[in-house]
Design an enzyme around this catalytic site. Structure first.
Site, PDB file in Angstrom:
ATOM      1  N   HIS A 270      -7.236  37.442   5.084  1.00  0.00           N
ATOM      2  CA  HIS A 270      -6.304  38.394   5.115  1.00  0.00           C
ATOM      3  C   HIS A 270      -7.234  39.584   4.586  1.00  0.00           C
ATOM      4  O   HIS A 270      -6.195  40.889   4.133  1.00  0.00           O
ATOM      5  CB  HIS A 270      -4.847  38.521   4.855  1.00  0.00           C
ATOM      6  CG  HIS A 270      -3.765  37.577   5.140  1.00  0.00           C
ATOM      7  ND1 HIS A 270      -3.212  37.158   4.285  1.00  0.00           N
ATOM      8  CD2 HIS A 270      -4.098  36.461   5.976  1.00  0.00           C
ATOM      9  CE1 HIS A 270      -2.433  36.095   4.486  1.00  0.00           C
ATOM     10  NE2 HIS A 270      -3.113  35.904   5.729  1.00  0.00           N
TER      11      HIS A 270
ATOM     12  N   HIS B 120      -2.069  39.592  11.050  1.00  0.00           N
ATOM     13  CA  HIS B 120      -1.737  38.863  10.414  1.00  0.00           C
ATOM     14  C   HIS B 120      -3.197  39.052   9.659  1.00  0.00           C
ATOM     15  O   HIS B 120      -3.396  38.802   8.712  1.00  0.00           O
ATOM     16  CB  HIS B 120      -1.337  37.389  10.464  1.00  0.00           C
ATOM     17  CG  HIS B 120      -1.289  36.364   9.829  1.00  0.00           C
ATOM     18  ND1 HIS B 120       0.226  35.414  10.148  1.00  0.00           N
ATOM     19  CD2 HIS B 120      -2.352  35.999   8.930  1.00  0.00           C
ATOM     20  CE1 HIS B 120      -0.784  34.915   9.408  1.00  0.00           C
ATOM     21  NE2 HIS B 120      -1.527  34.894   8.509  1.00  0.00           N
TER      22      HIS B 120
ATOM     23  N   GLU C 158      -1.511  26.243   7.438  1.00  0.00           N
ATOM     24  CA  GLU C 158      -2.599  26.415   8.645  1.00  0.00           C
ATOM     25  C   GLU C 158      -3.366  24.752   8.797  1.00  0.00           C
ATOM     26  O   GLU C 158      -4.472  25.219  10.344  1.00  0.00           O
ATOM     27  CB  GLU C 158      -3.510  27.717   8.593  1.00  0.00           C
ATOM     28  CG  GLU C 158      -2.081  28.709   8.267  1.00  0.00           C
ATOM     29  CD  GLU C 158      -1.471  29.971   9.624  1.00  0.00           C
ATOM     30  OE1 GLU C 158      -1.270  28.118  10.082  1.00  0.00           O
ATOM     31  OE2 GLU C 158      -0.915  29.838   8.984  1.00  0.00           O
TER      32      GLU C 158
ATOM     33  N   GLU D 284     -25.582  46.581  12.252  1.00  0.00           N
ATOM     34  CA  GLU D 284     -25.781  44.879  12.260  1.00  0.00           C
ATOM     35  C   GLU D 284     -24.455  44.628  13.218  1.00  0.00           C
ATOM     36  O   GLU D 284     -25.450  43.259  13.647  1.00  0.00           O
ATOM     37  CB  GLU D 284     -25.877  44.418  10.756  1.00  0.00           C
ATOM     38  CG  GLU D 284     -24.503  44.609  10.118  1.00  0.00           C
ATOM     39  CD  GLU D 284     -24.691  43.899   9.004  1.00  0.00           C
ATOM     40  OE1 GLU D 284     -25.366  43.369   9.008  1.00  0.00           O
ATOM     41  OE2 GLU D 284     -23.345  44.407   7.856  1.00  0.00           O
TER      42      GLU D 284
ATOM     43  N   HIS E  48      -9.560  31.212   6.950  1.00  0.00           N
ATOM     44  CA  HIS E  48      -8.372  32.362   7.449  1.00  0.00           C
ATOM     45  C   HIS E  48      -8.219  33.510   5.824  1.00  0.00           C
ATOM     46  O   HIS E  48      -8.956  32.382   4.935  1.00  0.00           O
ATOM     47  CB  HIS E  48      -7.509  31.727   8.419  1.00  0.00           C
ATOM     48  CG  HIS E  48      -6.386  32.455   8.073  1.00  0.00           C
ATOM     49  ND1 HIS E  48      -6.103  32.660   8.603  1.00  0.00           N
ATOM     50  CD2 HIS E  48      -5.333  32.273   7.299  1.00  0.00           C
ATOM     51  CE1 HIS E  48      -5.072  33.862   8.715  1.00  0.00           C
ATOM     52  NE2 HIS E  48      -4.680  33.543   7.679  1.00  0.00           N
TER      53      HIS E  48
HETATM   54  O1  2HA Z   1      -1.387  29.815   3.651  1.00  0.00           O
HETATM   55  O2  2HA Z   1      -2.332  32.947   5.191  1.00  0.00           O
HETATM   56  O3  2HA Z   1      -1.827  31.272   7.731  1.00  0.00           O
HETATM   57  C1  2HA Z   1      -1.202  30.688   3.954  1.00  0.00           C
HETATM   58  C2  2HA Z   1      -1.705  32.070   5.389  1.00  0.00           C
HETATM   59  C3  2HA Z   1      -0.827  31.374   6.043  1.00  0.00           C
HETATM   60 ZN    ZN Z   2      -2.522  33.829   6.965  1.00  0.00          ZN
END
Ligand code: 2HA
Ligand code: ZN
Length: 272
Positions: free
Chosen positions: A143, A212, A118, A171, A141
C-alpha cells in the site's frame, strides 16, 4: 543427508529483509501487504523434508499450472513489521498439491495460521507472469502512500496513468516500459480480483488497485521491490507537484530517446 537450518536459508532471510524494508517505507501498515516467492524444489530440499506435510489447506481456486511448485508466502493477518524476528509464525512454505486446489504446508504459520488472503491474486498472477516470463518468481502487494493518494486524484485509465508516471522521473520509462495496469476499486481477497489482476499481469508487471495499493512482479525480490519503489517514487513526485502549475515536463520525444539509449520498447499506445 542432514538438513540445513531453515532460519539460515537465503530465501527466509531475504523475506525478512524485504518485509522490514517495506514496513520501514510505510508501504505495509498493520497487516497490509503480502508477498509470494517461488522457490526451486532443490533449494527447499536442502532445508526441509519434502515428504513431511504439516497441514493441508484448501485454497478455494484451481492453480493447476502450479502443481508441485513451492512458494514462501506471508501469512494472513500477519504484520510485515514482525516478520524479521519471527519468520516461522509470520511466513509459510507451501507446495501446490496434485489436485491444484490444496496448499501443503511444509514449514511456518507456527501459530496455526494460514497464507495471505490474497493468495488467489498471487498464484493467478504467478501463472500469468510465468506464461510471459519463465524466470518470474516474485509477486508482491503493498500500500505505497503516494501511489494510493494518486488514485484519488488522477484518472484511472491505464494509458493515462502510465503516461503520467513516466513523466515523473527520467528513469521511469526505462524501469517499467510495460507501464502500469490500473484496476478500479474491487473487493479484495476474492477470486474475481485475482482473475482481473492476473489478466493485467499478462501485459505488465505492475498492477494498481485503485484506492487500495499496488501489485508488482519480478524475477527476484530485489527486482519486484525496485519496481514498486520506482512506481512509488514517481507517484510521490506527482503528488508533490499535483496542485502546482507545471512549467516543465519530460516530453514524449525525450522518452523515445531514452528507449533507444536503453534498448527498451515502451508499451504501445502511450507515447505520441
Ligand atoms: O493482507 O493488503 O489486500 C492485507 C492486504 C489485503
Ligand atoms: Zn492490500
Amino acid at each position: 543427508m542432514k538438513k540445513k537450518d531453515i532460519f539460515t536459508a537465503p530465501f527466509v532471510q531475504e523475506m525478512e529483509d524485504t518485509t522490514a524494508n517495506m514496513y520501514r517505507l510505510g508501504w505495509d501498515e498493520r497487516n497490509g501487504g503480502n508477498i509470494s516467492y517461488l522457490l526451486p524444489e532443490e533449494e527447499v530440499a536442502e532445508y526441509l523434508d519434502l515428504h513431511e506435510v504439516i497441514r493441508r489447506i484448501p485454497t478455494g481456486f484451481d492453480a493447476k499450472p502450479l502443481i508441485g511448485k513451492y512458494f514462501i508466502v506471508t501469512g494472513t493477518g500477519k504484520y510485515f513489521k514482525n516478520v524479521k524476528g519471527d519468520p516461522e509464525t509470520n511466513l509459510g512454505i507451501i507446495r501446490i498439491a496434485e489436485d491444484g486446489t490444496t496448499a501443503e504446508l511444509l514449514w511456518g504459520f507456527a501459530d496455526g495460521g494460514r497464507f495471505t488472503s490474497e493468495l488467489p491474486a498471487h498464484l493467478m498472477s504467478h501463472i500469468s507472469r510465468l506464461s510471459v516470463d519463465p524466470e518470474n518468481r516474485v509477486v508482491m502487494h503493498c500500500h505505497p502512500t503516494n501511489l494510493l493518494a494518486m488514485t484519488y486524484v488522477h484518472p484511472l485509465d491505464t494509458n493515462e496513468f502510465t503516461h503520467t508516471l513516466w513523466q515523473m522521473s527520467t528513469e521511469c520509462v526505462v524501469v517499467f516500459p510495460d507501464g502500469v495496469e490500473v484496476l478500479p476499486w474491487m473487493l479484495c481477497g476474492t477470486n474475481a480480483i485475482g482473475e482481473a489482476t492476473a489478466e493485467c499481469m499478462t501485459r505488465a508487471r505492475s498492477v494498481v488497485w485503485a484506492l487500495h495499493g499496488l501489485y508488482g512482479a519480478g524475477k527476484t525480490l530485489d527486482e519486484a521491490f525496485g519496481l514498486v519503489e520506482t512506481v512509488e517514487k514517481a507517484a510521490t513526485i506527482y503528488m508533490l507537484t499535483a496542485g502546482l502549475k507545471r512549467i516543465n515536463t519530460i516530453t514524449d520525444d525525450q522518452m523515445k530517446q531514452l528507449a533507444v539509449r536503453f534498448s527498451i520498447t515502451p508499451r504501445a499506445g502511450i507515447l505520441k
